[in-house]
Scaffold this motif. Structure first.
Motif, PDB file in Angstrom:
ATOM      1  N   CYS A 254       0.788  -1.237   0.000  1.00 25.25           N
ATOM      2  CA  CYS A 254       0.000   0.000   0.000  1.00 25.25           C
ATOM      3  C   CYS A 254       0.819   1.285   0.000  1.00 25.25           C
ATOM      4  O   CYS A 254       0.254   2.362   0.171  1.00 25.25           O
ATOM      5  N   LEU A 255       2.149   1.213  -0.172  1.00 26.31           N
ATOM      6  CA  LEU A 255       2.959   2.422  -0.125  1.00 26.31           C
ATOM      7  C   LEU A 255       2.536   3.380  -1.245  1.00 26.31           C
ATOM      8  O   LEU A 255       2.618   3.067  -2.426  1.00 26.31           O
ATOM      9  N   ASP A 256       2.057   4.555  -0.835  1.00 22.73           N
ATOM     10  CA  ASP A 256       1.574   5.590  -1.752  1.00 22.73           C
ATOM     11  C   ASP A 256       0.506   5.066  -2.712  1.00 22.73           C
ATOM     12  O   ASP A 256       0.403   5.490  -3.863  1.00 22.73           O
ATOM     13  N   SER A 257      -0.323   4.146  -2.206  1.00 24.87           N
ATOM     14  CA  SER A 257      -1.429   3.610  -2.993  1.00 24.87           C
ATOM     15  C   SER A 257      -2.530   4.653  -3.141  1.00 24.87           C
ATOM     16  O   SER A 257      -2.805   5.428  -2.217  1.00 24.87           O
TER      17      SER A 257
ATOM     18  N   ASN B 258      -0.140  -4.762 -18.556  1.00 29.86           N
ATOM     19  CA  ASN B 258      -1.205  -3.833 -18.206  1.00 29.86           C
ATOM     20  C   ASN B 258      -1.417  -3.773 -16.695  1.00 29.86           C
ATOM     21  O   ASN B 258      -1.039  -4.682 -15.966  1.00 29.86           O
ATOM     22  N   TYR B 259      -2.036  -2.697 -16.230  1.00 35.19           N
ATOM     23  CA  TYR B 259      -2.071  -2.370 -14.798  1.00 35.19           C
ATOM     24  C   TYR B 259      -2.588  -3.496 -13.922  1.00 35.19           C
ATOM     25  O   TYR B 259      -2.130  -3.693 -12.794  1.00 35.19           O
ATOM     26  N   TYR B 260      -3.561  -4.248 -14.408  1.00 33.55           N
ATOM     27  CA  TYR B 260      -4.166  -5.289 -13.574  1.00 33.55           C
ATOM     28  C   TYR B 260      -3.252  -6.498 -13.388  1.00 33.55           C
ATOM     29  O   TYR B 260      -3.563  -7.394 -12.608  1.00 33.55           O
ATOM     30  N   ALA B 261      -2.107  -6.513 -14.111  1.00 36.05           N
ATOM     31  CA  ALA B 261      -1.137  -7.600 -13.944  1.00 36.05           C
ATOM     32  C   ALA B 261       0.085  -7.134 -13.153  1.00 36.05           C
ATOM     33  O   ALA B 261       1.162  -7.711 -13.283  1.00 36.05           O
ATOM     34  N   ALA B 262      -0.079  -6.095 -12.326  1.00 36.08           N
ATOM     35  CA  ALA B 262       1.023  -5.619 -11.493  1.00 36.08           C
ATOM     36  C   ALA B 262       1.435  -6.722 -10.516  1.00 36.08           C
ATOM     37  O   ALA B 262       0.607  -7.235  -9.764  1.00 36.08           O
ATOM     38  N   LEU B 263       2.706  -7.073 -10.527  1.00 30.10           N
ATOM     39  CA  LEU B 263       3.218  -8.139  -9.668  1.00 30.10           C
ATOM     40  C   LEU B 263       3.427  -7.641  -8.243  1.00 30.10           C
ATOM     41  O   LEU B 263       3.666  -6.451  -8.011  1.00 30.10           O
TER      42      LEU B 263
ATOM     43  N   THR C 210       1.842   0.729 -10.509  1.00 30.97           N
ATOM     44  CA  THR C 210       1.149   1.139 -11.726  1.00 30.97           C
ATOM     45  C   THR C 210       1.661   2.497 -12.196  1.00 30.97           C
ATOM     46  O   THR C 210       1.926   3.377 -11.377  1.00 30.97           O
ATOM     47  N   TYR C 211       1.806   2.660 -13.486  1.00 31.97           N
ATOM     48  CA  TYR C 211       2.114   3.973 -14.060  1.00 31.97           C
ATOM     49  C   TYR C 211       1.046   4.317 -15.091  1.00 31.97           C
ATOM     50  O   TYR C 211       0.330   3.436 -15.588  1.00 31.97           O
TER      51      TYR C 211
ATOM     52  N   VAL D 233      -3.945   5.538 -20.188  1.00 37.37           N
ATOM     53  CA  VAL D 233      -3.745   4.096 -20.361  1.00 37.37           C
ATOM     54  C   VAL D 233      -2.759   3.676 -19.275  1.00 37.37           C
ATOM     55  O   VAL D 233      -1.679   4.248 -19.160  1.00 37.37           O
ATOM     56  N   LYS D 234      -3.126   2.675 -18.487  1.00 33.05           N
ATOM     57  CA  LYS D 234      -2.325   2.319 -17.320  1.00 33.05           C
ATOM     58  C   LYS D 234      -1.547   1.029 -17.534  1.00 33.05           C
ATOM     59  O   LYS D 234      -2.068   0.062 -18.075  1.00 33.05           O
ATOM     60  N   GLY D 235      -0.292   1.042 -17.068  1.00 28.42           N
ATOM     61  CA  GLY D 235       0.568  -0.109 -17.229  1.00 28.42           C
ATOM     62  C   GLY D 235       1.054  -0.664 -15.910  1.00 28.42           C
ATOM     63  O   GLY D 235       1.016   0.015 -14.872  1.00 28.42           O
ATOM     64  N   ALA D 236       1.528  -1.902 -15.939  1.00 25.34           N
ATOM     65  CA  ALA D 236       2.091  -2.548 -14.757  1.00 25.34           C
ATOM     66  C   ALA D 236       3.540  -2.104 -14.585  1.00 25.34           C
ATOM     67  O   ALA D 236       4.352  -2.219 -15.500  1.00 25.34           O
TER      68      ALA D 236
END
Length: 456
Positions: free
Chosen positions: A113-116, A165-170, A180-181, A248-251
């Protein structure tokens, strides 16, 4: 004899009513969109655990994000709702006249959750302020993130079209800004190439190849392609035409690198110079610690907003390396059959995950009694949460429905609790795989089925 005759007559009428009710409910799965689908349904009364309705309840099917019900409930069961993650920061060496001859060391504690965006965290700015308060003007050393560990492996069953893509952030030992960026694009006329306005935060060492096209379609159909170690990522697809800004959001596959770049920039803005020299290994002095939100708060957003990163963090709490084994062991201890389970991740993104509807419903019956509001409050609420807008559109449902959705290509799933007109609380799971046609019509069929359950 007369008494027994009346009793048998009433019993026959009762059983006939049950059979007719089952036939009515079965008709929902004969709809056009369901003709070729694999369907599993399990409904039980929460009060006594008795079966209300079943349809292929033991068939193992893809659950999509309904799988999050396992990672959230079992994390609460094993760790309690008040668990927190800790991120500690120390300095080594000595501070003299504004000069730190040593390192700033960040001990990663697995906090997702850091800077979530889901919490009011400001780890970066608070850390910078803490360094400034120490009187440090220059650092002759390095900023080190410890316990970052090995790069997490992408599950082999995650699709290539998903992994960037953002929803695949490890999930990493150190996580930042939901890993996410955001790529902000400005589009022109249909058929033209939008241009990249900004990338926030910037991702060091990664170039973007823009192949996006402006379209008359008023929807986001742009995707990012490339692996976690790729130096170039491609953005393909379409975005709506004539937009001054479209996100557009990326992982973010290397959150530690992104954080360190931003930290160095912010320190420079505050007049703190970082002169990277050979690591100075001396005793440390801890000066700053950040504690995460409570586990129940993380669970809340995991289910409410279907945050895959948080689900993976909770899965690591259940077991850092053998999530499937740990899940099966815990379910067996709870008296829930786990034999039909195949799990490849903790969030439901894998297309190889499979669960029987009956197993999830049994878990919900248990969770309702054992976990209370720490779990129940995390489920989306009909008439309130956007994700349930189709399922709860009928006035009979509305606020009587609390459930977790799950969706991916060819999958629509729903699992949660339904309050009926008779005052009963039903736990249910509906898994629909490989349907054809309009997914909204599938959702409406599920909604109509729940309405029938609610009014019987």
């Amino acid at each position: 004899m007369r008494f027994w005759g009346i009793f048998i007559f009433v019993l026959l009428i009762f059983n006939r009513g049950i059979a007719q009710s089952q036939e009515v409910l079965n008709t929902f799965w004969q709809q056009k969109e369901m003709k070729h689908a694999a369907i599993g349904v399990s409904v039980k009364n929460v009060a006594d655990g008795k079966v209300v309705y079943e349809y292929n309840a033991g068939m193992s099917l893809r659950p999509a994000s309904v799988l999050k019900l396992l990672s959230t409930s079992l994390a609460l069961k094993l760790k309690g709702d008040s668990l927190t993650f800790h991120t500690k920061v120390s300095y080594s060496g000595k501070i003299r006249d504004g000069l730190l001859q040593g390192n700033i060391v960040i001990e990663a504690g697995g906090d997702p959750c850091l800077d979530s965006k889901y919490f009011n965290g400001n780890f970066l700015s608070r850390l910078v302020d803490s360094i400034v308060r120490l009187g440090i003007k220059q650092i002759e050393g390095n900023i080190i993130i410890e316990n970052e560990g090995q790069q997490p492996l992408i599950p082999g069953s995650w699709l290539w079209e998903d992994v960037a893509n953002y929803y695949a952030a490890l999930y990493h030992p150190f996580n930042y800004r939901d890993n996410t960026y955001t790529i902000n694009l400005a589009s022109g006329k249909p058929g033209t190439r939008p241009h990249i306005v900004s990338v926030i935060p910037s991702v060091p060492g990664v170039k973007l190849r823009n192949e996006v096209v402006s379209s008359v379609k008023q929807q986001d159909d742009a995707w990012i392609y490339g692996g976690p170690e790729a130096s170039t990522l491609s953005i393909r697809g379409t975005i709506p035409a004539n937009r001054s800004s479209f996100a557009v959001k990326g992982a973010m596959h290397h959150p530690a690198s992104v954080f360190l770049a931003e930290l160095e920039k912010e320190l420079k803005n505050k007049g703190v110079v970082l002169k990277k020299k050979k690591d100075i290994l001396t005793d440390r002095q801890e000066f700053f610690t950040v504690e995460s939100p409570l586990l129940k708060e993380i669970v809340f957003y995991t289910n409410k907003n279907s945050v895959n990163l948080f689900a993976e963090a909770l899965g690591a709490l259940v077991s850092p390396s053998e999530f499937e084994t740990a899940v099966k062991e815990e379910l067996n201890r709870m008296g829930i059959d786990s034999s039909g389970i195949t799990i490849k991740d903790a969030c439901g993104l894998s297309t190889s995950n499979a669960l029987p509807a009956g197993t999830v419903t049994d878990l919900l019956v248990w969770a309702n009694k054992q976990l209370g509001d720490s779990f129940l409050a995390s489920l989306p609420q009909g008439g309130v949460d956007r994700g349930l807008r189709v399922y709860s559109a009928d006035p009979v449902l509305g606020g009587n429905l609390k459930a977790k959705t799950g969706s991916m290509f060819g999958v629509r799933a729903l699992s949660g609790y339904l309050h009926t007109r008779r005052g009963e609380v039903l736990a249910f799971t509906i898994l629909v795989n490989s349907y054809t046609g309009d997914p909204v019509k599938v959702q409406k069929t599920i909604r109509d089925f729940l309405r029938e359950l609610a009014i019987q």
